[in-house]
Design a protein around this motif. Structure first.
Motif, PDB file in Angstrom:
ATOM      1  N   TYR A 165       0.907  -1.102  -0.033  1.00  0.00           N
ATOM      2  CA  TYR A 165      -0.013   0.114   0.037  1.00  0.00           C
ATOM      3  C   TYR A 165       0.796   1.183   0.010  1.00  0.00           C
ATOM      4  O   TYR A 165       1.695   1.134   0.658  1.00  0.00           O
ATOM      5  CB  TYR A 165      -0.903  -0.164   1.241  1.00  0.00           C
ATOM      6  CG  TYR A 165      -2.081  -0.696   0.993  1.00  0.00           C
ATOM      7  CD1 TYR A 165      -2.324  -1.793   0.110  1.00  0.00           C
ATOM      8  CD2 TYR A 165      -3.459  -0.369   1.822  1.00  0.00           C
ATOM      9  CE1 TYR A 165      -3.542  -2.464   0.133  1.00  0.00           C
ATOM     10  CE2 TYR A 165      -4.542  -1.039   1.913  1.00  0.00           C
ATOM     11  CZ  TYR A 165      -4.623  -2.007   0.950  1.00  0.00           C
ATOM     12  OH  TYR A 165      -5.920  -2.845   0.677  1.00  0.00           O
ATOM     13  N   LEU A 166       0.377   2.270  -0.796  1.00  0.00           N
ATOM     14  CA  LEU A 166       0.960   3.615  -0.721  1.00  0.00           C
ATOM     15  C   LEU A 166       0.783   4.221   0.594  1.00  0.00           C
ATOM     16  O   LEU A 166      -0.355   4.472   1.078  1.00  0.00           O
ATOM     17  CB  LEU A 166       0.547   4.377  -1.756  1.00  0.00           C
ATOM     18  CG  LEU A 166       0.976   4.043  -3.400  1.00  0.00           C
ATOM     19  CD1 LEU A 166       0.321   4.767  -4.277  1.00  0.00           C
ATOM     20  CD2 LEU A 166       2.467   4.182  -3.606  1.00  0.00           C
ATOM     21  N   LEU A 167       1.749   4.348   1.631  1.00  0.00           N
ATOM     22  CA  LEU A 167       1.452   4.891   2.977  1.00  0.00           C
ATOM     23  C   LEU A 167       3.030   5.536   3.245  1.00  0.00           C
ATOM     24  O   LEU A 167       3.905   4.747   3.352  1.00  0.00           O
ATOM     25  CB  LEU A 167       1.140   3.814   3.738  1.00  0.00           C
ATOM     26  CG  LEU A 167       0.728   4.007   5.148  1.00  0.00           C
ATOM     27  CD1 LEU A 167      -0.610   4.835   5.092  1.00  0.00           C
ATOM     28  CD2 LEU A 167       0.547   2.620   5.958  1.00  0.00           C
TER      29      LEU A 167
ATOM     30  N   PRO B 167     -11.620  14.319  -8.289  1.00  0.00           N
ATOM     31  CA  PRO B 167     -10.752  14.258  -7.162  1.00  0.00           C
ATOM     32  C   PRO B 167      -9.971  13.436  -7.002  1.00  0.00           C
ATOM     33  O   PRO B 167      -9.972  12.143  -7.234  1.00  0.00           O
ATOM     34  CB  PRO B 167     -11.824  14.415  -5.940  1.00  0.00           C
ATOM     35  CG  PRO B 167     -12.831  13.426  -6.747  1.00  0.00           C
ATOM     36  CD  PRO B 167     -12.982  13.914  -8.081  1.00  0.00           C
ATOM     37  N   GLU B 168      -8.772  13.816  -6.158  1.00  0.00           N
ATOM     38  CA  GLU B 168      -7.720  12.599  -5.464  1.00  0.00           C
ATOM     39  C   GLU B 168      -8.425  12.123  -4.444  1.00  0.00           C
ATOM     40  O   GLU B 168      -9.208  12.893  -3.775  1.00  0.00           O
ATOM     41  CB  GLU B 168      -6.411  13.558  -5.291  1.00  0.00           C
ATOM     42  CG  GLU B 168      -5.598  13.937  -6.548  1.00  0.00           C
ATOM     43  CD  GLU B 168      -5.470  12.846  -7.679  1.00  0.00           C
ATOM     44  OE1 GLU B 168      -5.268  11.899  -7.279  1.00  0.00           O
ATOM     45  OE2 GLU B 168      -5.385  13.317  -8.917  1.00  0.00           O
TER      46      GLU B 168
ATOM     47  N   PRO C 141       0.185   8.978  -6.536  1.00  0.00           N
ATOM     48  CA  PRO C 141       1.095  10.109  -6.103  1.00  0.00           C
ATOM     49  C   PRO C 141       0.584  11.652  -5.811  1.00  0.00           C
ATOM     50  O   PRO C 141       0.984  12.303  -5.284  1.00  0.00           O
ATOM     51  CB  PRO C 141       2.399  10.011  -7.247  1.00  0.00           C
ATOM     52  CG  PRO C 141       2.451   8.564  -7.709  1.00  0.00           C
ATOM     53  CD  PRO C 141       0.688   7.997  -7.810  1.00  0.00           C
ATOM     54  N   ALA C 142      -0.266  11.523  -7.036  1.00  0.00           N
ATOM     55  CA  ALA C 142      -0.998  13.044  -6.997  1.00  0.00           C
ATOM     56  C   ALA C 142      -1.696  13.235  -5.657  1.00  0.00           C
ATOM     57  O   ALA C 142      -1.984  14.697  -5.356  1.00  0.00           O
ATOM     58  CB  ALA C 142      -1.939  13.306  -8.011  1.00  0.00           C
TER      59      ALA C 142
ATOM     60  N   ARG D 207      -0.406  13.625   3.360  1.00  0.00           N
ATOM     61  CA  ARG D 207       0.375  14.547   4.330  1.00  0.00           C
ATOM     62  C   ARG D 207      -0.119  15.037   5.041  1.00  0.00           C
ATOM     63  O   ARG D 207       0.108  15.243   6.434  1.00  0.00           O
ATOM     64  CB  ARG D 207       1.653  14.961   3.548  1.00  0.00           C
ATOM     65  CG  ARG D 207       2.737  13.981   2.876  1.00  0.00           C
ATOM     66  CD  ARG D 207       3.646  14.754   2.103  1.00  0.00           C
ATOM     67  NE  ARG D 207       4.504  13.868   1.710  1.00  0.00           N
ATOM     68  CZ  ARG D 207       5.563  14.231   0.723  1.00  0.00           C
ATOM     69  NH1 ARG D 207       5.562  15.307   0.007  1.00  0.00           N
ATOM     70  NH2 ARG D 207       6.465  13.428   0.503  1.00  0.00           N
ATOM     71  N   HIS D 208      -1.327  16.001   4.849  1.00  0.00           N
ATOM     72  CA  HIS D 208      -2.075  16.671   5.780  1.00  0.00           C
ATOM     73  C   HIS D 208      -3.134  16.134   6.646  1.00  0.00           C
ATOM     74  O   HIS D 208      -3.114  16.377   8.103  1.00  0.00           O
ATOM     75  CB  HIS D 208      -3.032  17.777   4.877  1.00  0.00           C
ATOM     76  CG  HIS D 208      -3.579  18.791   5.751  1.00  0.00           C
ATOM     77  ND1 HIS D 208      -2.898  19.750   6.536  1.00  0.00           N
ATOM     78  CD2 HIS D 208      -4.991  18.811   5.906  1.00  0.00           C
ATOM     79  CE1 HIS D 208      -3.879  20.423   7.288  1.00  0.00           C
ATOM     80  NE2 HIS D 208      -5.237  19.942   6.945  1.00  0.00           N
TER      81      HIS D 208
END
Length: 366
Positions: free
Chosen positions: A51-53, A98-99, A110-111, A117-118
């Motif tokens: 997973y992207l994390l 939307p992302e 990646p977008a 991060r927020h």
């Protein structure tokens, strides 16, 4: 605040004290009462799911809690309100495309990294920060019942698929992969929505028998044999008539043949909703163009659910159409997060619900 932190893939969650979240406009801080733990959480934390994390992170996609504070633009939410926190956060600067991220779980592309991060930390913590629209009121509940209300995360995913497929009262539905958590919940939700018959498929004969026993004669079961043609015939025989819709929740370990065994059984003009996890070559379903066209079949992928699904599901629960007591609930204190993850992996059936309770300290009795 206290939180369970994933610092490195493959390492245990570390119970730490972190800074409390800081409120901004358009945001809500929630005191987390209960957070469900997915059966595959251990595979995310050890990195095997890829997973992207971005680490370190407080994991946990959504949960149930009480509003601690709201931004200046909140018009109805107020401190003390019980809410369900939706983990799907969508960017606000491109409504058409939307992302998206799952809070504390993954970002899709990646977008979406700035969004991740927020809104970085999830629900394995005493507090979490979320966009205002991600906190949906659920009405008054007893604090002791918050763990059962965490089942919303289990119920909402199949509900989103059934809404997208337009399930109508009286229709015949195949839940393909009904022996898992989301598939089993899909059976319950479909019956609550008025499905005339639900065909539950899977490999575990014992789990299928339990589903049929719990939900009665409107549910019929088909145990997969691995023979695509045979399984498709069995699905048709169990339906006893036209199949209107397929809701697929087959896991990564399943095969394309298992998907096709259900998809190719739908009637003329039938609908297929794909919400499972097939990957790699097995993700190539090999559906015939000519058959799809002549059978006028709609095939649609669905990821999660729309915001309107949440209050609708709450209404169904309040009306008694969905019984939260159907789940075998096991709760763990925040200090025991690693034990909770291991328990969720070992108890992955459709009735089992493992929940972390950040609102309680110390060990909890089972």
């Amino acid at each position: 605040m206290k939180a369970a932190v994933l610092n490195t893939f493959g390492a245990p969650l570390d119970i730490q004290n972190l800074s409390d979240p800081v409120l901004g406009t358009g945001e809500v801080i929630v005191d987390v009462a209960a957070a469900g733990i997915a059966s595959y959480a251990a595979n995310i934390f050890n990195g095997s799911r890829n997973y992207l994390l971005e680490l370190p992170v407080v994991p946990g996609p959504g949960g149930v809690g009480r509003v601690r504070a709201t931004g200046p633009d909140a018009t109805k939410l107020k401190p003390g309100d019980w809410v369900y926190v939706d983990s799907t956060i969508r960017s606000r600067d491109d409504i058409a495309n939307p992302e998206q991220i799952l809070l504390g779980w993954t970002y899709r592309t990646p977008a979406a990294l700035p969004l991740h991060r927020h809104y970085h930390h999830g629900s394995f913590a005493e507090q979490m920060l979320v966009p205002t629209e991600n906190a949906t009121p659920i009405g008054r509940i007893e604090a002791a019942d918050a763990g059962r209300w965490a089942a919303l995360s289990r119920l909402l995913v199949p509900f989103g698929g059934l809404l997208a497929g337009g399930l109508q009262a009286g229709e015949t539905l195949v839940v393909n992969g009904a022996t898992g958590g989301f598939g089993g919940a899909g059976v319950a939700v479909a019956l609550a929505m008025g499905a005339g018959r639900v065909i539950a498929t899977g490999r575990s004969a014992r789990t299928l028998e339990n589903l049929a026993w719990r939900f009665g004669p409107r549910v019929r079961t088909v145990q997969f044999t691995g023979d695509e043609a045979h399984d498709r015939q069995s699905i048709g025989d169990a339906a006893g008539g036209p199949i209107d819709m397929v809701l697929d929740f087959l896991p990564r370990e399943a095969s394309a043949a298992q998907v096709r065994s259900a998809v190719l059984a739908v009637r003329l003009g039938g609908r297929v909703i794909l919400m499972g996890g097939l990957r790699g070559e097995e993700g190539n379903l090999g559906l015939n163009y000519n058959w799809l066209m002549h059978n006028e079949t709609t095939v649609r992928g669905v990821w999660m659910y729309g915001k309107d699904a949440i209050p609708r599901m709450v209404q169904m629960i309040r009306a008694g159409l969905i019984d939260l007591g159907q789940f075998e609930l096991t709760e763990f204190a925040l200090d025991d997060a690693n034990e909770a993850v291991a328990h969720a992996a070992a108890n992955a059936g459709p009735r089992q619900l493992t929940v972390l309770r950040p609102d309680r300290g110390g060990a909890l009795p089972n």
